[in-house]
Design a protein around this motif. Structure first.
Motif, PDB file in Angstrom:
ATOM      1  N   ASN A  17     -62.647 -50.008 -89.080  1.00  0.00           N
ATOM      2  CA  ASN A  17     -62.070 -49.411 -87.390  1.00  0.00           C
ATOM      3  C   ASN A  17     -60.201 -50.042 -88.396  1.00  0.00           C
ATOM      4  O   ASN A  17     -60.023 -51.004 -88.704  1.00  0.00           O
ATOM      5  CB  ASN A  17     -61.756 -49.999 -86.509  1.00  0.00           C
ATOM      6  N   PRO A  18     -59.242 -48.685 -88.424  1.00  0.00           N
ATOM      7  CA  PRO A  18     -57.862 -49.234 -88.736  1.00  0.00           C
ATOM      8  C   PRO A  18     -57.112 -50.076 -86.994  1.00  0.00           C
ATOM      9  O   PRO A  18     -56.484 -49.184 -87.015  1.00  0.00           O
ATOM     10  CB  PRO A  18     -57.360 -48.639 -89.165  1.00  0.00           C
ATOM     11  N   ALA A  19     -57.304 -50.840 -86.805  1.00  0.00           N
ATOM     12  CA  ALA A  19     -57.253 -51.760 -85.710  1.00  0.00           C
ATOM     13  C   ALA A  19     -55.435 -51.629 -85.694  1.00  0.00           C
ATOM     14  O   ALA A  19     -54.700 -51.176 -84.828  1.00  0.00           O
ATOM     15  CB  ALA A  19     -57.674 -52.540 -85.515  1.00  0.00           C
ATOM     16  N   GLN A  20     -54.907 -52.252 -86.712  1.00  0.00           N
ATOM     17  CA  GLN A  20     -53.607 -52.190 -87.231  1.00  0.00           C
ATOM     18  C   GLN A  20     -53.032 -50.914 -87.344  1.00  0.00           C
ATOM     19  O   GLN A  20     -51.784 -51.181 -86.695  1.00  0.00           O
ATOM     20  CB  GLN A  20     -53.061 -52.995 -88.496  1.00  0.00           C
ATOM     21  N   LEU A  21     -53.361 -49.794 -87.447  1.00  0.00           N
ATOM     22  CA  LEU A  21     -52.786 -48.986 -87.494  1.00  0.00           C
ATOM     23  C   LEU A  21     -52.506 -48.291 -85.934  1.00  0.00           C
ATOM     24  O   LEU A  21     -51.799 -47.612 -85.367  1.00  0.00           O
ATOM     25  CB  LEU A  21     -53.873 -47.089 -88.325  1.00  0.00           C
ATOM     26  N   ASP A  22     -54.110 -48.267 -85.248  1.00  0.00           N
ATOM     27  CA  ASP A  22     -54.133 -48.390 -83.378  1.00  0.00           C
ATOM     28  C   ASP A  22     -52.519 -48.792 -83.250  1.00  0.00           C
ATOM     29  O   ASP A  22     -51.883 -48.347 -82.271  1.00  0.00           O
ATOM     30  CB  ASP A  22     -55.452 -48.340 -83.592  1.00  0.00           C
ATOM     31  N   GLU A  23     -52.611 -49.594 -83.641  1.00  0.00           N
ATOM     32  CA  GLU A  23     -52.505 -50.484 -82.721  1.00  0.00           C
ATOM     33  C   GLU A  23     -49.779 -50.249 -83.027  1.00  0.00           C
ATOM     34  O   GLU A  23     -49.785 -50.390 -81.979  1.00  0.00           O
ATOM     35  CB  GLU A  23     -51.901 -52.118 -82.402  1.00  0.00           C
ATOM     36  N   ALA A  24     -50.069 -50.205 -84.137  1.00  0.00           N
ATOM     37  CA  ALA A  24     -48.748 -49.351 -85.032  1.00  0.00           C
ATOM     38  C   ALA A  24     -48.296 -48.399 -84.271  1.00  0.00           C
ATOM     39  O   ALA A  24     -47.023 -48.127 -83.562  1.00  0.00           O
ATOM     40  CB  ALA A  24     -48.619 -49.836 -85.872  1.00  0.00           C
ATOM     41  N   PHE A  25     -49.200 -47.725 -83.926  1.00  0.00           N
ATOM     42  CA  PHE A  25     -49.054 -46.105 -83.394  1.00  0.00           C
ATOM     43  C   PHE A  25     -48.550 -45.904 -82.197  1.00  0.00           C
ATOM     44  O   PHE A  25     -47.828 -45.691 -81.598  1.00  0.00           O
ATOM     45  CB  PHE A  25     -50.175 -45.308 -83.398  1.00  0.00           C
ATOM     46  N   ARG A  26     -49.556 -46.906 -81.038  1.00  0.00           N
ATOM     47  CA  ARG A  26     -49.447 -47.322 -79.515  1.00  0.00           C
ATOM     48  C   ARG A  26     -48.095 -47.910 -79.324  1.00  0.00           C
ATOM     49  O   ARG A  26     -47.705 -46.997 -78.334  1.00  0.00           O
ATOM     50  CB  ARG A  26     -50.197 -47.612 -79.126  1.00  0.00           C
ATOM     51  N   SER A  27     -47.580 -49.053 -80.626  1.00  0.00           N
ATOM     52  CA  SER A  27     -46.564 -49.413 -79.625  1.00  0.00           C
ATOM     53  C   SER A  27     -45.404 -48.588 -79.808  1.00  0.00           C
ATOM     54  O   SER A  27     -44.380 -49.355 -79.729  1.00  0.00           O
ATOM     55  CB  SER A  27     -46.577 -51.106 -80.773  1.00  0.00           C
ATOM     56  N   SER A  28     -45.273 -47.707 -81.191  1.00  0.00           N
ATOM     57  CA  SER A  28     -44.518 -46.621 -81.143  1.00  0.00           C
ATOM     58  C   SER A  28     -43.777 -46.025 -79.975  1.00  0.00           C
ATOM     59  O   SER A  28     -42.733 -45.904 -81.082  1.00  0.00           O
ATOM     60  CB  SER A  28     -44.202 -45.971 -82.983  1.00  0.00           C
ATOM     61  N   CYS A  29     -44.953 -45.589 -78.970  1.00  0.00           N
ATOM     62  CA  CYS A  29     -44.808 -44.681 -78.581  1.00  0.00           C
ATOM     63  C   CYS A  29     -43.865 -45.257 -77.520  1.00  0.00           C
ATOM     64  O   CYS A  29     -45.029 -45.732 -76.203  1.00  0.00           O
ATOM     65  CB  CYS A  29     -46.083 -43.556 -77.974  1.00  0.00           C
ATOM     66  N   ASP A  30     -42.982 -46.237 -77.084  1.00  0.00           N
ATOM     67  CA  ASP A  30     -42.459 -47.175 -76.306  1.00  0.00           C
ATOM     68  C   ASP A  30     -41.389 -46.119 -75.372  1.00  0.00           C
ATOM     69  O   ASP A  30     -40.821 -47.104 -74.959  1.00  0.00           O
ATOM     70  CB  ASP A  30     -43.190 -48.603 -76.181  1.00  0.00           C
ATOM     71  N   ALA A  31     -40.592 -45.673 -76.464  1.00  0.00           N
ATOM     72  CA  ALA A  31     -39.171 -44.873 -76.107  1.00  0.00           C
ATOM     73  C   ALA A  31     -39.353 -44.897 -74.637  1.00  0.00           C
ATOM     74  O   ALA A  31     -39.836 -43.720 -73.960  1.00  0.00           O
ATOM     75  CB  ALA A  31     -38.058 -44.206 -77.206  1.00  0.00           C
ATOM     76  N   PRO A  32     -38.608 -44.726 -74.374  1.00  0.00           N
ATOM     77  CA  PRO A  32     -37.998 -44.332 -72.172  1.00  0.00           C
ATOM     78  C   PRO A  32     -37.839 -42.717 -72.803  1.00  0.00           C
ATOM     79  O   PRO A  32     -37.581 -41.245 -73.600  1.00  0.00           O
ATOM     80  CB  PRO A  32     -36.300 -44.055 -71.765  1.00  0.00           C
ATOM     81  N   GLY A  33     -38.949 -42.232 -71.182  1.00  0.00           N
ATOM     82  CA  GLY A  33     -39.543 -40.492 -72.026  1.00  0.00           C
ATOM     83  C   GLY A  33     -40.563 -39.776 -72.937  1.00  0.00           C
ATOM     84  O   GLY A  33     -41.075 -38.932 -72.671  1.00  0.00           O
ATOM     85  N   ASP A  34     -41.315 -40.943 -74.128  1.00  0.00           N
ATOM     86  CA  ASP A  34     -42.176 -41.363 -74.632  1.00  0.00           C
ATOM     87  C   ASP A  34     -43.817 -41.170 -74.087  1.00  0.00           C
ATOM     88  O   ASP A  34     -43.748 -41.941 -72.398  1.00  0.00           O
ATOM     89  CB  ASP A  34     -42.078 -42.151 -75.445  1.00  0.00           C
TER      90      ASP A  34
END
Length: 128
Positions: A17-34
């Motif tokens: 399971n690519p937990a590190q990729l999952d975390e990176a994907f979720r954390s990169s979606c945090d700008a206003p309006g995302d």
């Protein structure tokens, strides 16, 4: 996995399971309006409001309704022969005057390269 021919993907295989990729994907979606949207057990999307000039271009170029288009980065995960296959893709979604969304793929080589680097950096073996 996806069957839409107009939606090229960046693909990698992981042994676990690519937990590190999952975390990176979720954390990169945090700008206003995302907006992080879980579409299904295997599909998650980061939905981004484009800048006004890009939104205007998409609406005019693709005969869209007067509704803001959305830029989408999608991660789809599947199991194949004991391995985990992850596909990253991106597209614009333009609501048509009929009310139905239309997916538009505009190739961005720099984004393709960035996605490939992310997949490999988080333990994947690229298969594009």
């Amino acid at each position: 996995m996806t069957d839409e021919q107009d939606l090229p993907v960046r693909r990698a295989t992981f042994a676990a399971n690519p937990a590190q990729l999952d975390e990176a994907f979720r954390s990169s979606c945090d700008a206003p309006g995302d907006n992080l949207r879980v579409v299904s057990r295997s599909v998650i999307q980061c939905r981004i409001l484009p800048p006004p000039d890009v939104a205007a271009f998409l609406v005019l170029q693709y005969d869209g309704a007067l509704e803001a288009p959305t830029l989408v980065v999608q991660k789809e995960t599947d199991k194949t022969d004991g391995d985990i296959v992850v596909e990253l893709s991106y597209f614009a979604e333009v609501v048509q005057k009929s009310g139905n969304p239309r997916r538009i793929y505009i190739k961005q080589p720099a984004l393709d390269q960035l996605m490939d680097q992310l997949l490999v950096a988080t333990g994947g073996i690229a298969s594009n």
